[in-house]
Scaffold this motif. Sequence first.
Motif, mmCIF file in Angstrom:
data_model
loop_
_atom_site.group_PDB
_atom_site.id
_atom_site.type_symbol
_atom_site.label_atom_id
_atom_site.label_comp_id
_atom_site.label_asym_id
_atom_site.label_seq_id
_atom_site.Cartn_x
_atom_site.Cartn_y
_atom_site.Cartn_z
ATOM 1 N N THR A 39 0.847 -1.193 0.000
ATOM 2 C CA THR A 39 0.000 0.000 0.000
ATOM 3 C C THR A 39 0.881 1.240 0.000
ATOM 4 O OG1 THR A 39 -1.788 -1.111 1.189
ATOM 5 C CG2 THR A 39 -1.771 1.293 1.237
ATOM 6 N N GLN A 208 -8.942 5.534 -3.747
ATOM 7 C CA GLN A 208 -7.794 4.673 -4.008
ATOM 8 C C GLN A 208 -7.843 4.071 -5.411
ATOM 9 O OE1 GLN A 208 -8.122 1.540 -1.030
ATOM 10 N NE2 GLN A 208 -9.199 0.208 -2.447
ATOM 11 N N GLN A 209 -6.669 3.602 -5.844
ATOM 12 C CA GLN A 209 -6.517 2.843 -7.080
ATOM 13 C C GLN A 209 -5.857 1.513 -6.730
ATOM 14 O OE1 GLN A 209 -4.078 5.895 -8.535
ATOM 15 N NE2 GLN A 209 -5.576 6.813 -9.901
ATOM 16 N N VAL A 210 -6.311 0.464 -7.364
ATOM 17 C CA VAL A 210 -5.751 -0.866 -7.127
ATOM 18 C C VAL A 210 -5.155 -1.382 -8.429
ATOM 19 C CG1 VAL A 210 -6.205 -3.238 -6.410
ATOM 20 C CG2 VAL A 210 -7.418 -1.342 -5.295
ATOM 21 N N LYS A 229 0.364 -7.148 -6.015
ATOM 22 C CA LYS A 229 -0.687 -6.131 -5.973
ATOM 23 C C LYS A 229 -0.126 -4.829 -5.416
ATOM 24 C CE LYS A 229 -5.422 -5.645 -4.067
ATOM 25 N NZ LYS A 229 -6.432 -6.325 -3.225
ATOM 26 N N THR A 231 -1.689 -1.034 -4.084
ATOM 27 C CA THR A 231 -2.818 -0.152 -3.795
ATOM 28 C C THR A 231 -2.283 1.237 -3.483
ATOM 29 O OG1 THR A 231 -4.119 -1.985 -2.898
ATOM 30 C CG2 THR A 231 -4.826 0.246 -2.328
ATOM 31 N N LYS A 233 -3.436 4.797 -2.052
ATOM 32 C CA LYS A 233 -4.515 5.483 -1.345
ATOM 33 C C LYS A 233 -4.195 6.976 -1.232
ATOM 34 C CE LYS A 233 -6.057 1.552 1.455
ATOM 35 N NZ LYS A 233 -6.376 1.071 2.832
#
Length: 513
Positions: A39, A208-210, A229, A231, A233
């Motif tokens: 993140t 947010q973008q994932v 992954k 993320t 925020k």
Amino acid sequence: MTLALGITATACGGSDDSKSSGGNQSAVQGEAKSGGGMTMLAVQDSASLDPFKASSVAVADEPRLAALYDPLFYIDKDNSVKPHLGEALTTADNGKTWLLKLRPGVVFSDGTPLNAEAVKTNWDMHAKADVQSLHRQIAAGLTTKVVDPNTIEITPLGMPNANLDRAIAIDLTYIASPASLAKGPDEYRNRPVGAGPFKLESWTRGSQQVFVKNDKYWQKDKGLPKLDKLTIKNVPDIKQQYSTVTSGGADVFVSSDNATIAQAEKEIGVVQRTVDGGQMIQFNMTRPPFDDLRARQAITLALDPAGIPKTLANGYVPAKGFFAQKSPFYDPAAVQAAPDKAKAKQLFDELEREGKKVEFTYLLPQNPSSIKVAEWMQTQLADYKNVSMKLEPLEIGAYVEKYAFRKDFQAMLFQQWLADPEPVTFNNWFSKSPTNFVGWKSDAVDAALLTGRNSTDPAVRKKAASDLSKAMVADLPAWTYAESSIAVISNKKITGVVQFNTGVFFMDRIGFK
């Protein structure tokens, strides 16, 4: 015998020896393990995720661009231009023409080939006025011809450019899938397709973008990207960003806030890059009150850069000019005038006697730290007669629209991070540049900028930067009050941070220890 200038690929990736500081990280970033989700925090949401209008700044959109697209070429920490998706970028005639070669076999995440036609399509779009690309000036100054599927011939218009590789690495390095571009702005701005290590899975506006791993990534056989992954925020407040990372609520963020960087150096460690530019006031020299040099001088003499960190405890390093004191382009004989309250008062009074009021609106982005500095400036100027400063903080998209496209400002906060004088100083201040927002017209400055652009000799380029600095001190189109700082701040779990350009990092290598 002609000398070929430029770069060729010697390895698939860039160097992995970015230095970090602080007692809690190793001196050299290690290799990350595979897997996991990271993140990252950002100060704002993206207005767009295409290469045209997204902000190519490490503290704004560039980490997202690096994740989605990967750079064609980049400026490394030693100030050299290196290949990445590109394989070579060379000139044999001192910048009259260039040849760009791409790595064969690279595809976008939608399976479309990343070939010479794809690059040309992107650059042609950058050049179109209706696209409103932030990089239009560079693209519009080039003609391109596809030589073969992986080769493009590039010709700068009007004049040679011996440093075009730097402009490409900064302004034209991110390439979107032409199949996506063909579907129109709504598609490529909101559902972008690149050849980078990640692809966009979801985007919750304002939140947010994932991103998830790109299974067609060109370096997947090397185990890249390390993460599964990513993320990103949105957390606008810098202190909240720091506390969120240190408490385990997120893993990493990029900051230009000196106080936060200093705290992180002591507590968790940072990976930092030295760059030029900084935080500055830009004056619109084409409209009152700053079409009068005395008004510009009065404002700058009334403000003491050292007073900002002293009062606000924000860790700012007071600037002596546009080039940082540690920069190879810094000239100690070309520094800004020291604060002088008596001289400032004299100038304000002189303008008042002539009926010239120094009343102006100060345009700035809407973030807490910038507003605090602007309020400090207001307080300092309140000690003088015949000067009034009104603040106009705007959301970043509206801020850029107002100064960049409408050129509608009297004075503005401008923040720049430069890995090299090219191409930014030329774009900022060459008299015929469409991004010369301040309206500075100077034959001496044009000569210095052309000299710097057309030479790869470090001594010649340093002299050109010195000449530019001297002219800036004399004419004051801009006044830099804080040196640039840029750092990647992460918790103790993160490693594999390798920075490029002005402080963004390769998204394929970062991950967990």
